[in-house]
Write an enzyme that holds these catalytic residues in place. Structure first.
Site, PDB file in Angstrom:
ATOM      1  N   LEU A  37       0.839  -1.209   0.000  1.00 16.10           N
ATOM      2  CA  LEU A  37       0.000   0.000   0.000  1.00 16.10           C
ATOM      3  C   LEU A  37       0.872   1.256   0.000  1.00 16.10           C
ATOM      4  O   LEU A  37       0.981   1.955   1.004  1.00 16.10           O
ATOM      5  CB  LEU A  37      -0.947   0.001   1.212  1.00 16.10           C
ATOM      6  CG  LEU A  37      -2.310  -0.654   0.978  1.00 16.10           C
ATOM      7  CD1 LEU A  37      -3.225  -0.446   2.175  1.00 16.10           C
ATOM      8  CD2 LEU A  37      -2.975  -0.115  -0.286  1.00 16.10           C
ATOM      9  N   HIS A  38       1.531   1.498  -1.122  1.00 17.32           N
ATOM     10  CA  HIS A  38       2.338   2.707  -1.291  1.00 17.32           C
ATOM     11  C   HIS A  38       1.916   3.392  -2.577  1.00 17.32           C
ATOM     12  O   HIS A  38       1.296   2.765  -3.415  1.00 17.32           O
ATOM     13  CB  HIS A  38       3.823   2.347  -1.380  1.00 17.32           C
ATOM     14  CG  HIS A  38       4.350   1.725  -0.147  1.00 17.32           C
ATOM     15  ND1 HIS A  38       4.937   0.484  -0.133  1.00 17.32           N
ATOM     16  CD2 HIS A  38       4.346   2.157   1.123  1.00 17.32           C
ATOM     17  CE1 HIS A  38       5.280   0.187   1.094  1.00 17.32           C
ATOM     18  NE2 HIS A  38       4.937   1.171   1.883  1.00 17.32           N
ATOM     19  N   ALA A  39       2.298   4.634  -2.718  1.00 16.24           N
ATOM     20  CA  ALA A  39       2.127   5.387  -3.957  1.00 16.24           C
ATOM     21  C   ALA A  39       0.752   5.148  -4.584  1.00 16.24           C
ATOM     22  O   ALA A  39      -0.270   5.400  -3.950  1.00 16.24           O
ATOM     23  CB  ALA A  39       3.254   5.073  -4.925  1.00 16.24           C
TER      24      ALA A  39
END
Lengths: 554, 94
Positions: free
Chosen positions: B14-16
């Site tokens: 769950l990044h960018a």
């Protein structure tokens, strides 16, 4: 206004992005300085101002995101969402009620979140700097100042800054930015890497450039590092015409790398993932000379599993079905910490547990990676090579090669980044199948100069004769053993240095895809004897500047 | 309280972009949704900062919780989103 009658002023920096250009200076706006706190009489109005400032930052980031594409678009869109984050508004409201004015409430709220992210370390820790960028924009809006960041003067310009950070340059448009010039920074700084990736002329470590007034027309020579400030429009037009001619000459060359007399030199590309080569012109490229595998490991709590790694490697191998792909095993550690490695902090990370040294304590990470590379290689037609970073002794090299072979990898070599490895290149090549010289680290360790240090940029210059002498020792060992010796650091992307490296005996040059045409063109202009002559001149020089001058003037 | 537990399928976790898509979808729900990892504290799913600070990697199981009208529908929609490899999907407008 610039004084149009004054003679041009010559400034000298370090050329890191070859090529010529000329145009008006536009400066990167500095982040706003906070004035002294002022007493708040109307908290509701103050809060409304702060919220408006956050909205302005969001709108600015959103607009930049929509103007960008690819990864930059995603990064900026995520930044805009952070600016719109309700927890930021709540935090700011709390500070305003506690008596802070809008700008200071923004600063203290951002600082608190910044500390939180920084304390998480690793990839998230690096995102803390992104938060600064949003904070600067919101604070500028609250103070009624222009947003910091890339200027947009409405015409093509030469971008001038103290130094450039990755966040500053996301979405930098090569259609309007003619060249980069920074006051600080060295040959391995972000500016230099960016310039080469974008194919822009660039000069770093250029003392005095910040004093050149906005709008002054400057001529930038990214090869010699000279910047002429205050040139006339005629001279600027002449420089641009010469640059256009040069570019069309470069792109006219096609096919594999070779010297004027046909001696082959493998031109290869450095990549971080398969996505790096989308849209790149790979004509005549022999393969991937440096496949950095860190991207798989960033921002992770646990090491990526075998299947995930196999899939990512297979994707990269498929790019060069008939070429060679050289995979570098995980290059992390004290200098580039990853949370799941669980390594303690060290006082001198560059001299600590990094690269292959991590496998002393965590051999299973290396084993999984080697197994994944081997499995992906089985399904691929590309010739897959594997190499370890930060090897210091022949014993370390032998242990790595043995491990790689145990997983069925046929070609296993090591990187030369440590002077000890270069000095023992003969012994390394008794066990390793090839050497690949990482010039960024090799210059840092040879000249005892921190890669991050702008003040020591002259020492980190890849033209340093001591560095070239170590490269020569490796190449000589390669010649004696009939094994391949390549260069995969930033040095390989410098067209003027390419014939020198080939003259020293290097057989492979690996660089960003955009650097290939200029390097290919320069190699094609020299026969092998001329390359050897240039190499001798560079080795004879007293320092990097003298070496460059000796080669460029001959 | 209704909950859903799902493993994050996005390759980068769950990044960018995956985080942005998730946070935006959470903000679009009529009911506030919270997200936690294991027994950790639940944070607002509509907060980009909070979601990023969870440091959720690929394959990590997260639990979504919500209460109130439409909670089940909101949780189903968000859980389905997390179960997709958001990194592999091209942005619709690019």
């Amino acid at each position: 206004m610039p004084d149009l009658d004054a003679p041009p002023r010559a400034l000298q920096g370090i050329g890191v992005g070859p090529g010529l250009s000329a145009g008006a200076v536009a400066r990167m706006a500095a982040p706003p300085a906070l004035p002294d706190p002022r007493p708040v009489t109307d908290p509701e109005r103050e809060l409304a101002d702060a919220v408006r400032a956050l909205e302005a930052a969001e709108a600015d980031l959103r607009a930049r995101s929509e103007a960008a594409d690819g990864e930059a678009r995603d990064i900026l869109s995520a930044q805009a969402m952070i600016a719109a984050d309700p927890t930021l508004r709540d935090g700011v409201a709390e500070r305003v009620r506690a008596g802070e004015d809008a700008a200071h409430a923004l600063r203290s709220t951002f600082d608190r979140h910044r500390e939180l992210l920084a304390s998480l370390g690793g990839y998230l820790g690096e995102r803390a700097a992104d938060l600064d960028d949003i904070a600067h924009r919101a604070i500028a809006a609250a103070l009624g100042r222009p947003m910091p960041g890339l200027p947009s003067p409405g015409h093509p310009f030469v971008l001038v800054a103290d130094d450039l950070a990755p966040a500053d340059t996301v979405g930098l448009d090569t259609g309007t930015v003619l060249a980069l010039v920074t006051e600080r920074g060295g040959p391995t700084s972000h500016t230099a890497i960016l310039a080469r990736a974008l194919g822009l002329p660039a000069v770093v470590g250029c003392a005095g450039i910040l004093e050149v007034p906005e709008g002054t027309v400057v001529a930038v020579d990214g090869t010699s590092g000279q910047v002429r400030a205050g040139v006339g429009d005629d001279e600027a037009a002449g420089v641009r015409a010469r640059a256009a001619e040069e570019r069309s000459r470069l792109t006219a060359g096609r096919g594999p790398g070779r010297t004027a007399d046909g001696h082959p030199v493998d031109l290869m590309v450095n990549i971080g993932s398969a996505a790096d080569l989308r849209g790149a012109d790979l004509d005549g490229v022999a393969g991937v000379g440096l496949f950095r595998t860190e991207f798989l490991f960033l921002g992770r709590k646990d090491a990526p599993g075998l299947d995930e790694q196999v899939a990512a490697y297979a994707e990269a191998f498929a790019l060069f079905p008939e070429g060679t792909v050289v995979v570098r095993t995980l290059d992390a550690g004290a200098d580039k910490p990853l949370p799941f490695l669980g390594l303690p902090e060290e006082p001198n990370p560059a001299l600590g547990v990094r690269g292959l040294r991590v496998a002393r304590d965590r051999p299973e990470i290396l084993d999984t990676q080697l197994e994944a590379v081997a499995r992906a290689a089985e399904q691929a037609t590309a010739d897959v090579w594997v190499m370890a970073p930060m090897v210091s002794t022949p014993v370390e090299a032998a242990a790595f090669v043995e491990r790689a072979r145990a997983f069925g990898l046929r070609t296993a070599g090591v990187m030369v980044e440590v002077p000890a490895a270069a000095l023992r290149a003969d012994r390394l090549l008794q066990v390793a199948d090839f050497l690949s010289i990482g010039t960024n680290d090799l210059s840092q360790y040879t000249l005892a100069a921190d890669r991050q240090s702008g003040a020591l940029a002259d020492l980190l210059d890849p033209w340093q004769p001591a560095l070239l002498q170590l490269i020569a020792a490796c190449a000589e060992a390669g010649r004696r053993s009939g094994r391949s010796v390549g260069v995969c650091g930033e040095a390989a992307a410098d067209p003027a240095l390419a014939p020198v490296l080939v003259g020293l005996g290097v057989t492979k040059l690996s660089m960003s895809a955009r650097s290939v045409p200029a390097v290919r063109a320069r190699l094609a202009a020299h026969d092998r004897a001329a390359c050897e002559d240039l190499a001798r001149r560079a080795l004879d020089a007293a320092d990097a500047a003298e070496a460059r001058a000796a080669v460029l003037s001959s | 309280m209704p909950t859903r537990t799902v493993a994050v399928a996005a390759r980068t976790g769950l990044h960018a972009r995956p985080a942005a898509l998730f946070v935006k979808a959470a903000a679009d729900q009529e009911t506030p949704v919270r997200i936690r990892v294991g027994d950790g504290p639940a944070v607002p799913a509509a907060s980009m900062l909070a979601v990023l600070s969870l440091g959720v990697g690929h394959g990590t199981e997260v639990t979504l919780e919500a209460d109130g009208p439409g909670a089940d529908a909101a949780l189903d929609a968000l859980a389905a989103l997390l179960a997709r490899d958001l990194d592999a999907e091209e942005p619709a407008d690019a």
